[in-house]
Design a protein around this motif. Structure first.
Motif, PDB file in Angstrom:
ATOM      1  N   ASN A 363      44.972  36.878  38.586  1.00 54.52           N
ATOM      2  CA  ASN A 363      45.764  35.689  38.818  1.00 54.52           C
ATOM      3  C   ASN A 363      46.912  35.441  39.476  1.00 54.52           C
ATOM      4  N   ASN A 366      45.519  35.927  43.377  1.00 53.10           N
ATOM      5  CA  ASN A 366      44.974  34.742  43.954  1.00 53.10           C
ATOM      6  C   ASN A 366      44.184  33.906  42.741  1.00 53.10           C
ATOM      7  N   ASN A 368      42.564  31.464  42.552  1.00 51.47           N
ATOM      8  CA  ASN A 368      41.132  30.748  42.852  1.00 51.47           C
ATOM      9  C   ASN A 368      40.353  32.018  42.744  1.00 51.47           C
ATOM     10  N   LYS A 371      37.866  31.608  39.499  1.00 52.57           N
ATOM     11  CA  LYS A 371      37.214  30.527  39.265  1.00 52.57           C
ATOM     12  C   LYS A 371      35.554  31.129  39.693  1.00 52.57           C
ATOM     13  N   LYS A 372      35.667  32.318  40.317  1.00 51.40           N
ATOM     14  CA  LYS A 372      34.233  32.587  40.743  1.00 51.40           C
ATOM     15  C   LYS A 372      33.626  33.868  39.742  1.00 51.40           C
TER      16      LYS A 372
END
Length: 503
Positions: A363, A366, A368, A371-372
């Motif tokens: 986190n 990044n 984002n 999220k994957k």
């Protein structure tokens, strides 16, 4: 009736708590819990000139992080409080006066200039000035002055200190649980100051009075306090109090060379000497150590369980600990061994617990990226990489390719693995991969190996270049495990990108 076991850890709030202090606290804690006793924190802040803001809270935070919390102390008031000596200063004067009244102490009116003159005179003769039996009746104190002169000085408010009257021509027999019997010739002892002109006690008086009033049964402290043992025992005798049992712990020694471990050693050799960060110095917490690992390696610095066992839970340490198995000689600090302990604890931790810790690191890199990836994916990744790690913060460098495709390829690996026919082979492999529906590690491995055999290719022609294009280097776990986790679309994308980049 056996006296209840009560021990105290009594640091001064003059800076960050060195790991030597944490070990002293730990041995006190282990001893107390072994005997169903109390572990007391007392802040010895009589020297207000050396007080450092934030140091007391640091001590409390460090003990809590190490999972060795105190039973009584600041913020955990018991019937023996207050637990800061600065809040107890009204207690000590009557005890100092009691010693004067019974002849075990005396008023000394010597000024700083007078004492400096005596020291200089002795130095000129090649001697060391010691304020004790051989000269005290020639100096400016209540032993050499008349009662009338003493009372006049006191009435006028003259500055004075109260000194202990050390005996002449006596042999002290002192007992230490770790070191056995110690004999001291009282003629070499000086008359220590017990009460200062500013109205505050010295460490020696406050220490003894507080230990008595707090009903401390065992004093477990560092070897550096061993020279004070003679005075402390004499103070107990002078008050007519039962002394606690004493145990002086061995020093923690430098990794190389001689002497006690210091902050400078850590800075020079690149390892922490504080449990938590202090000023510019990182602590074990910030360097990624587990508190259980820190406690484990500190316990074995100077204590020997008598077995080959090296990994101990806190409960096992409590059960096994005895003062009789504490060594007399100093314990050499080994930074590499501390890392070994952390590795052992990391390998023992559950993958889900580690995955939660790793999510925090991802986190920070990044948000984002998470999220994957489901938590189950992170757990699988941990399973594949953790045996290569000593710290959780190493997980990213060991697994970044699970989250991001390579932007560059290790030069030596490219020269060795990227041949003229590699692009053609990988393009043909892409065709095969595009047709695979069940893109799990085991199924992909089976089909790719069948394909390699059918094409009459060597594994060396396919597998090393495949790892290179997926990871960017020749590192990482089983290639098909990597493929299964990053998925078909990402695998094909990375292969095509590498062909375009390296061809």
């Amino acid at each position: 009736m056996t006296k209840r076991v009560r021990v105290r850890f009594a640091p001064s709030p003059t800076g960050g708590l060195h790991i030597g202090g944490i070990r002293t606290a730990l041995f006190n804690y282990l001893f107390a819990k072994k005997h169903d006793g109390d572990f007391v924190l007392r802040i010895e802040d009589t020297d207000q000139t050396r007080y450092v803001e934030g140091a007391e809270q640091y001590i409390i935070d460090a003990l809590n992080w190490c999972n060795i919390p105190f039973d009584e102390g600041p913020g955990k008031e018991g019937k023996y409080g207050p637990y800061r000596q600065s809040e107890r200063k009204d207690i000590y004067k009557k005890y100092a006066d009691q010693l004067v009244a019974n002849g075990h102490a005396y008023y000394a009116f010597d000024s700083t200039d007078e004492l400096d003159a005596h020291r200089k005179e002795h130095e000129e003769k090649g001697k060391t000035f010691i304020y004790n039996w051989h000269n005290r009746e020639k100096l400016n104190n209540s032993l050499s002055l008349s009662n009338e002169a003493v009372n006049k000085k006191l009435a006028e408010g003259s500055d004075y200190v109260i000194r202990f009257k050390s005996p002449q021509d006596e042999k002290l027999s002192l007992q230490d649980t770790i070191r056995g019997n110690i004999e001291i010739d009282t003629n070499v002892l000086d008359d220590k100051v017990l009460f200062k002109s500013d109205g505050m006690p010295t460490y020696h008086l406050a220490n003894i009075v507080d230990d008595h009033l707090m009903e401390i049964s065992h004093v477990i402290r560092g070897e550096e306090w061993l020279p004070s043992l003679a005075l402390h025992q004499q103070l107990y005798d002078a008050f007519g109090w039962e002394a606690p049992r004493f145990a002086h712990l061995p020093l923690i020694m430098k990794p190389v060379g001689k002497g006690k471990l210091s902050k400078r050693d850590g800075e020079k050799l690149g390892f922490p000497v504080f449990p938590l960060s202090w000023n510019e110095s990182k602590g074990y917490k910030e360097e990624g150590y587990f508190p259980e690992a820190v406690i484990n390696f500190l316990a074995l610095l100077g204590w020997n369980p008598g077995t080959e066992q090296e990994i101990f839970s806190l409960e096992e340490l409590i059960s096994a600990f005895t003062l009789e198995r504490v060594n007399k000689s100093g314990a050499r600090f080994d930074p590499e061994k501390t890392k070994w302990y952390n590795n052992q604890y990391l390998q023992k931790k559950g993958d889900e617990e580690l995955a939660v810790l790793f999510q925090e690191i991802i986190n920070q890199k990044n948000p984002n990226l998470l999220k994957k990836r489901k938590l189950s994916d992170i757990i699988q990744i941990i399973t594949l990489i953790k045996e290569r790690a000593t710290f959780v913060h190493e997980f990213w460098d060991l697994s970044d390719y699970f989250f991001l495709g390579p932007d560059q390829y290790e030069e030596k690996a490219v020269k060795k693995q990227w041949k003229e026919d590699t692009p053609e082979i990988l393009n043909a492999l892409v065709t095969l991969l595009e047709g695979i529906e069940d893109f799990t590690s085991g199924n992909v491995e089976s089909l790719v190996k069948e394909w390699i055999a059918a094409q009459e290719l060597s594994f060396g022609k396919v597998m090393p270049p495949l790892r290179l294009v997926l990871v960017g280097d020749m590192k990482g776990p089983h290639v098909f495990d990597i493929m299964g986790l990053i998925g078909k679309e990402e695998v094909i994308l990375r292969i095509k990108k590498a062909i375009a980049t390296l061809s």
